[in-house]
Design an enzyme around this catalytic site. Structure first.
Site, mmCIF file in Angstrom:
data_model
loop_
_atom_site.group_PDB
_atom_site.id
_atom_site.type_symbol
_atom_site.label_atom_id
_atom_site.label_comp_id
_atom_site.label_asym_id
_atom_site.label_seq_id
_atom_site.Cartn_x
_atom_site.Cartn_y
_atom_site.Cartn_z
ATOM 1 N N GLY A 110 -7.730 -58.011 -3.092
ATOM 2 C CA GLY A 110 -9.074 -58.942 -2.083
ATOM 3 C C GLY A 110 -8.030 -59.513 -1.063
ATOM 4 O O GLY A 110 -7.545 -60.676 -1.533
ATOM 5 N N SER A 111 -8.648 -59.330 0.093
ATOM 6 C CA SER A 111 -7.777 -60.322 1.134
ATOM 7 C C SER A 111 -7.919 -60.331 2.547
ATOM 8 O O SER A 111 -9.264 -59.486 2.895
ATOM 9 C CB SER A 111 -6.192 -59.348 1.525
ATOM 10 O OG SER A 111 -6.741 -58.706 1.237
#
Length: 217
Positions: A183-184
């Protein structure tokens, strides 16, 4: 710059190979449940590191999304490389998104790359743009002379930013230049001559969705 192979991004093969081998060994040792769990992890790795081909728009004066995900913020903020205040599009990627990042404009030259070590806060938070680990690329558009900044920002569980580009490289619109594991978020800072073409909450696809257009003179 070494381009990614289609199908699976290069960074994924060690993880996929290791989990597949471990699942096979455990299966041969008749350890059923651990083998199944590792097989599921191998499947997830295949899914996470996927790198599909995209149909890149050829519209003149248009910029495409540098990342898959949802637009979570459109606001004016200081460019981390130049210090200028610009319109910034923030695109949040969850663990189910394709995490390969692509160049937003055609005939882009990588003028500068900056890396900042930092924290791993939730990438959706506003302060992640200043406190998280991140890597910024300043691009110059050789067609109209505009300057763009793309910032890869690590997230809560993202632990590695991959940037394959080097200063002096030339990138085509939609060309792969890196990825972020898990996740980013990616921030795209627009030049003054361009305006956003998306809205907050809209889902976009790297190299395919038009996110900004050149303003009419």
């Amino acid at each position: 710059m070494h381009p990614a192979r289609c199908g699976i991004t290069p960074e994924g093969w060690p993880v996929i190979g290791l989990t597949a081998l471990a699942a096979l060994v455990l299966a041969l040792l008749d350890c059923g449940l651990p083998a199944v769990l590792l097989l599921l992890l191998c499947w997830f790795s295949l899914f996470f590191f996927r790198d599909p081909e995209r149909v890149v728009p050829q519209e003149k004066g248009a910029a495409v999304s540098p990342a898959d995900g949802r637009v979570i913020r459109i606001e004016e903020r200081p460019d981390p490389v130049t210090g200028e205040r610009r319109q910034c599009l923030s695109i949040f990627m969850n663990v189910f998104s394709v995490h390969v990042n692509r160049s937003p404009v055609e005939a882009a030259r990588v003028e500068e790359i900056r890396y900042w070590p930092g924290k791993f806060l939730n990438a959706a938070y506003d302060k992640a743009a200043e406190e998280n680990e991140r890597c910024a690329l300043r691009l110059s558009h050789s067609v109209d002379g505009s300057s763009w900044t793309v910032v890869q920002i690590a997230g809560l569980i993202a632990r590695r930013i991959v940037c394959r580009a080097e200063e002096g490289d030339r990138l085509a619109r939609g060309e792969r230049f890196g990825m972020i594991r898990f996740g980013s978020r990616v921030d795209l800072y627009l030049p003054e001559s361009y305006a956003p073409a998306v809205f907050v909450g809209e889902r976009v696809f790297a190299g395919q969705s038009i996110v900004a257009r050149r303003k009419t003179p």
